[in-house]
Design an enzyme around this catalytic site. Sequence first.
Site, PDB file in Angstrom:
ATOM      1  N   LYS A 278      42.506  44.107  42.756  1.00 55.25           N
ATOM      2  CA  LYS A 278      41.573  43.143  43.341  1.00 55.25           C
ATOM      3  C   LYS A 278      41.359  43.406  44.827  1.00 55.25           C
ATOM      4  CE  LYS A 278      41.658  39.688  39.788  1.00 55.25           C
ATOM      5  NZ  LYS A 278      41.907  38.290  39.378  1.00 55.25           N
ATOM      6  N   ARG A 313      48.907  41.200  34.005  1.00 53.78           N
ATOM      7  CA  ARG A 313      47.635  41.714  33.473  1.00 53.78           C
ATOM      8  C   ARG A 313      47.169  42.830  34.402  1.00 53.78           C
ATOM      9  NH1 ARG A 313      42.059  40.757  34.002  1.00 53.78           N
ATOM     10  NH2 ARG A 313      40.919  40.840  32.017  1.00 53.78           N
TER      11      ARG A 313
END
Length: 336
Positions: A278, A313
């Site tokens: 991210k 994840r």
Amino acid sequence: MNVYYCPIVGAGPKPEVALPLAGGPFWFREIRVHRRDAVEDVIPAVSAPPDVLDRLTARRADIAGLSLDRPRLMGILNVTPDSFSDGGRFNDRDAAIAQAQKMRADGANIIDVGGESTRPGASEVPVDEEIARTAPVISAIRAQSDVPISIDTRKASVAQAAIEAGAGLINDVAAFTFDPDLARVTADAGLPVCLMHAQGDPQTMQDDPRYHDVLLDVYDFLAARVAAAEAAGIPRDQIIVDPGIGFGKTVEHNLALLRGIALFHSLGCPILLGASRKRFIGVIGGGEAATDRVNGSIAVALHAARQGVQFLRVHDIFATKQALDLEWAINGAAKR
């Protein structure tokens, strides 16, 4: 005034006076106590209320056939043309199936299939298109492997098609607030669910996110959504919570959630962290392209694992598994 209890997590050989964290390999003997607009306290773990200790210490039930006595890796499989990291790479059915096989071989414990990008600025995908992207891939993976599969969707109809194709877990970034009927579909199927926090929708969530106290605000939201899921017929021990890194959060918000992520153990649910590749990782550590953020993603995953987070994840299964195996070997925790 609400009181929030965050265990101070330890690893390695458990001291005699320490309590087990969530039935896993970690422990705690002190708790950081949060109150809104008040100075934090640190108390001995045994001084916490009995119901709080019950939720902090109880062994987490198996989810989708996976025991949670060690971190589990959820492999990200985006069958989309526009996801932020790998959009377009796996929206071809054969490419998606090959990637699922690779992730499984690399050590993925569960494959998370998503057909709608929820990156900042993304537009909603029509239901029929999302089903067409995801259900055939799930069916093909299921035909070749018994690996658990989750469907990453906000929509009841998409989830129903995925369940019929072989999905065994619902992963909802909107925590049943986008399509409330998804709670019924999940409960009727008797499946576990992951409920994630997001402020706003993907198109607007990064415009100007604000919180009074991001850690406690996210906790309160997830506590309310867990209660709503229970009311819909989903047992608490089959609910996973996800603080939603990057979903309506600034860099500082993300860091605050990561520092305090152990707080979410007091919900009595397994925790999932989805921080892989991210943007905040690139802002802090460098890496303009998402694929340049692998090392930073592993650093965040290791931090979460040390805090007892049960699901990670990630995009990069092999690299993350290798790092976890070394961490566990060095510090004496059980190997994955």
